[in-house]
Enzyme design. Structure first.
Site, PDB file in Angstrom:
ATOM      1  N   ASP A  11      25.497  27.025  23.860  1.00 37.65           N
ATOM      2  CA  ASP A  11      26.858  27.247  24.928  1.00 37.65           C
ATOM      3  C   ASP A  11      26.840  27.128  27.105  1.00 37.65           C
ATOM      4  O   ASP A  11      25.954  25.843  26.699  1.00 37.65           O
ATOM      5  CB  ASP A  11      26.709  29.297  25.557  1.00 37.65           C
ATOM      6  CG  ASP A  11      27.685  29.242  26.148  1.00 37.65           C
ATOM      7  OD1 ASP A  11      29.258  29.441  26.188  1.00 37.65           O
ATOM      8  OD2 ASP A  11      27.479  30.332  27.350  1.00 37.65           O
ATOM      9  N   SER A  12      27.946  27.493  27.186  1.00 39.91           N
ATOM     10  CA  SER A  12      27.297  26.530  28.556  1.00 39.91           C
ATOM     11  C   SER A  12      26.489  27.212  29.286  1.00 39.91           C
ATOM     12  O   SER A  12      26.146  26.865  30.017  1.00 39.91           O
ATOM     13  CB  SER A  12      28.392  26.239  29.266  1.00 39.91           C
ATOM     14  OG  SER A  12      29.357  27.636  29.477  1.00 39.91           O
ATOM     15  N   TYR A  43      32.508  25.143  31.243  1.00 42.95           N
ATOM     16  CA  TYR A  43      33.256  24.213  30.463  1.00 42.95           C
ATOM     17  C   TYR A  43      34.198  23.877  29.957  1.00 42.95           C
ATOM     18  O   TYR A  43      35.188  23.123  30.455  1.00 42.95           O
ATOM     19  CB  TYR A  43      32.687  24.074  29.222  1.00 42.95           C
ATOM     20  CG  TYR A  43      30.814  23.720  28.476  1.00 42.95           C
ATOM     21  CD1 TYR A  43      29.879  22.863  29.892  1.00 42.95           C
ATOM     22  CD2 TYR A  43      31.103  23.253  27.191  1.00 42.95           C
ATOM     23  CE1 TYR A  43      28.923  22.397  29.130  1.00 42.95           C
ATOM     24  CE2 TYR A  43      29.771  22.722  26.507  1.00 42.95           C
ATOM     25  CZ  TYR A  43      29.276  22.220  27.189  1.00 42.95           C
ATOM     26  OH  TYR A  43      27.898  21.902  27.247  1.00 42.95           O
ATOM     27  N   GLY A  44      34.942  25.725  30.663  1.00 44.73           N
ATOM     28  CA  GLY A  44      36.146  25.378  30.843  1.00 44.73           C
ATOM     29  C   GLY A  44      37.843  24.925  31.510  1.00 44.73           C
ATOM     30  O   GLY A  44      38.095  24.335  31.400  1.00 44.73           O
ATOM     31  N   CYS A  74      30.078  29.438  21.944  1.00 47.47           N
ATOM     32  CA  CYS A  74      31.033  28.919  23.213  1.00 47.47           C
ATOM     33  C   CYS A  74      32.425  28.719  22.543  1.00 47.47           C
ATOM     34  O   CYS A  74      32.851  28.041  22.104  1.00 47.47           O
ATOM     35  CB  CYS A  74      30.642  27.306  24.150  1.00 47.47           C
ATOM     36  SG  CYS A  74      31.642  27.054  25.170  1.00 47.47           S
ATOM     37  N   ASN A  75      33.378  29.367  23.406  1.00 56.05           N
ATOM     38  CA  ASN A  75      34.071  29.441  22.367  1.00 56.05           C
ATOM     39  C   ASN A  75      35.033  27.804  22.783  1.00 56.05           C
ATOM     40  O   ASN A  75      35.761  27.237  22.712  1.00 56.05           O
ATOM     41  CB  ASN A  75      35.776  30.126  23.329  1.00 56.05           C
ATOM     42  CG  ASN A  75      35.348  31.717  22.745  1.00 56.05           C
ATOM     43  OD1 ASN A  75      36.002  31.710  21.425  1.00 56.05           O
ATOM     44  ND2 ASN A  75      34.207  32.165  23.080  1.00 56.05           N
ATOM     45  N   GLU A 155      28.206  33.888  35.572  1.00 58.07           N
ATOM     46  CA  GLU A 155      27.128  33.390  35.946  1.00 58.07           C
ATOM     47  C   GLU A 155      26.340  33.725  36.789  1.00 58.07           C
ATOM     48  O   GLU A 155      25.010  32.986  36.481  1.00 58.07           O
ATOM     49  CB  GLU A 155      27.573  32.186  35.246  1.00 58.07           C
ATOM     50  CG  GLU A 155      26.091  30.939  34.857  1.00 58.07           C
ATOM     51  CD  GLU A 155      26.080  30.546  32.966  1.00 58.07           C
ATOM     52  OE1 GLU A 155      25.290  30.639  32.915  1.00 58.07           O
ATOM     53  OE2 GLU A 155      26.847  31.808  32.798  1.00 58.07           O
ATOM     54  N   CYS A 186      35.641  34.385  25.127  1.00 53.43           N
ATOM     55  CA  CYS A 186      34.384  33.136  25.610  1.00 53.43           C
ATOM     56  C   CYS A 186      32.955  34.376  25.826  1.00 53.43           C
ATOM     57  O   CYS A 186      33.784  35.599  26.129  1.00 53.43           O
ATOM     58  CB  CYS A 186      35.145  33.473  27.448  1.00 53.43           C
ATOM     59  SG  CYS A 186      33.955  32.549  28.526  1.00 53.43           S
ATOM     60  N   THR A 187      32.072  33.902  25.708  1.00 53.18           N
ATOM     61  CA  THR A 187      31.026  34.828  24.941  1.00 53.18           C
ATOM     62  C   THR A 187      30.557  34.917  26.236  1.00 53.18           C
ATOM     63  O   THR A 187      29.742  35.461  26.158  1.00 53.18           O
ATOM     64  CB  THR A 187      30.577  33.588  23.497  1.00 53.18           C
ATOM     65  OG1 THR A 187      30.034  32.112  25.155  1.00 53.18           O
ATOM     66  CG2 THR A 187      31.047  33.325  22.733  1.00 53.18           C
ATOM     67  N   HIS A 188      30.758  34.926  27.440  1.00 54.04           N
ATOM     68  CA  HIS A 188      30.426  35.550  28.665  1.00 54.04           C
ATOM     69  C   HIS A 188      31.313  36.564  28.303  1.00 54.04           C
ATOM     70  O   HIS A 188      30.296  37.250  29.531  1.00 54.04           O
ATOM     71  CB  HIS A 188      30.967  34.522  30.109  1.00 54.04           C
ATOM     72  CG  HIS A 188      30.474  33.265  30.489  1.00 54.04           C
ATOM     73  ND1 HIS A 188      30.037  32.367  29.621  1.00 54.04           N
ATOM     74  CD2 HIS A 188      29.411  32.576  31.355  1.00 54.04           C
ATOM     75  CE1 HIS A 188      29.161  31.454  30.173  1.00 54.04           C
ATOM     76  NE2 HIS A 188      28.673  31.873  31.000  1.00 54.04           N
TER      77      HIS A 188
HETATM   78  N1  DGL Z   1      31.039  31.356  27.230  1.00 53.33           N
HETATM   79  C1  DGL Z   1      31.989  29.581  27.024  1.00 53.33           C
HETATM   80  C2  DGL Z   1      33.289  29.781  26.391  1.00 53.33           C
HETATM   81  O1  DGL Z   1      33.034  31.035  25.835  1.00 53.33           O
HETATM   82  C3  DGL Z   1      32.762  29.010  28.120  1.00 53.33           C
HETATM   83  C4  DGL Z   1      32.760  29.419  29.722  1.00 53.33           C
HETATM   84  C5  DGL Z   1      32.681  28.083  30.342  1.00 53.33           C
HETATM   85  O2  DGL Z   1      31.821  27.221  30.529  1.00 53.33           O
HETATM   86  O3  DGL Z   1      33.725  27.657  31.165  1.00 53.33           O
HETATM   87  O4  DGL Z   1      34.044  29.565  26.444  1.00 53.33           O
END
Ligand code: DGL
Length: 270
Positions: A11-12, A43-44, A74-75, A155, A186-188
């Site tokens: 993931d990021s 990443y988004g 990571c989505n 984060e 989003c996995t966060h």
């Molecule tokens: N956890 C990530 C996701 O599921 C990325 C969040 C990010 O880095 O923007 O999209």
């Protein structure tokens, strides 16, 4: 491919830890190698070509660690880079994304009628969830909202900002007025599931990869004769690599994996 080899998850940042934790609960005998690209988070907000490039480089790193399966935890990377990772040459590891198992869950639960999706700019702009859901269930109402500030706040990048205010600001939206379910795309976001439940007074069903990814990985490993048949050795340590070692990452890793692990910074990018 050797079934005793580890599984790789990336993931990021800390979001994929929710995925790693869910997989570890269902598959305690599988050794995990994790990569969190904290240097390039979020990443988004990155371009598609950057998301693909980082994802491919991390996948290559995990392949070099002999991972038998790579879970894109990571989505944003699942939406943008899944096909390019799958098609990359010299890669015979099993590649699993976090979006498809959620889609199957939505397909099978006919009590869902009106569904909302939240995720990063990259995920929402790609419309991956909408397209896949409507392809299987065109009886559903589907609406989505990008919530780009959330991942960085989760984060721990801005301690002065009240995350509940940001949740309210995003979710008080006409588009979501009648939803019965919400995909945390989003996995966060499972990390702030309680705050989202408070916002909705527990009236909305929250759906995320943590509910389904463990069983999905088990099913896929089994189908490909890759399940580790042995009980994990007591001295096996899961390995966590990050491109930038931060305090919040250390804290969160300990929370999800309280037993002894290896955590180190690793620069894998060219
Ligand atoms: N956890 C990530 C996701 O599921 C990325 C969040 C990010 O880095 O923007 O999209």
């Amino acid at each position: 491919m050797n079934k005793l080899n580890p599984i790789g998850i990336f993931d990021s940042g800390i979001g994929g830890l929710t995925v790693a934790h869910a997989i570890n609960k269902v598959l305690p005998n599988e050794e995990i190698i994790y990569f969190g690209d904290t240097k390039h988070l979020p990443y988004g907000n990155k371009t598609e070509s950057k998301i693909r490039s980082y994802s491919n480089q991390i996948t290559n790193f995990l392949i070099r660690q002999k991972c038998k399966a790579i879970i894109i935890g990571c989505n944003s990377a699942s939406a943008i880079a899944f096909n390019s990772i799958k098609e990359s040459k010299g890669n015979d590891a099993l590649i699993i994304n976090v979006i498809d198992p959620v889609i199957r869950y939505v397909q099978n639960d006919l009590s869902i009628r009106n569904i909302g999706i939240i995720g990063t700019n990259a995920t929402i702009k790609s419309m991956t969830y909408e397209k896949k859901i409507l392809n299987l269930r065109n009886d559903l109402r589907v609406s989505s909202i990008a919530t780009p500030l959330l991942a960085s706040l989760i984060e721990g990048n801005n301690k002065n900002c009240d995350i509940n205010k940001i949740i309210k600001r995003y979710l008080y939206n006409k588009k979501f007025a009648k939803i019965d379910s919400l995909i945390l795309g989003c996995t966060h976001y499972p990390i702030i599931q309680n705050q989202i439940n408070v916002f909705y007074k527990n009236r909305i069903r929250l759906i995320s990869s943590v509910n389904v990814i463990g069983q999905e990985v088990k099913k896929q490993l089994k189908k490909n004769a890759l399940l580790n048949p042995n009980i994990i050795k007591k001295n096996t340590k899961h390995k966590f690599y990050v491109s930038n070692l931060t305090e919040p990452f250390q804290e969160k890793t300990k929370l999800f994996f309280p037993h002894s692990i290896i955590l180190q910074e690793e620069n894998i990018f060219s």
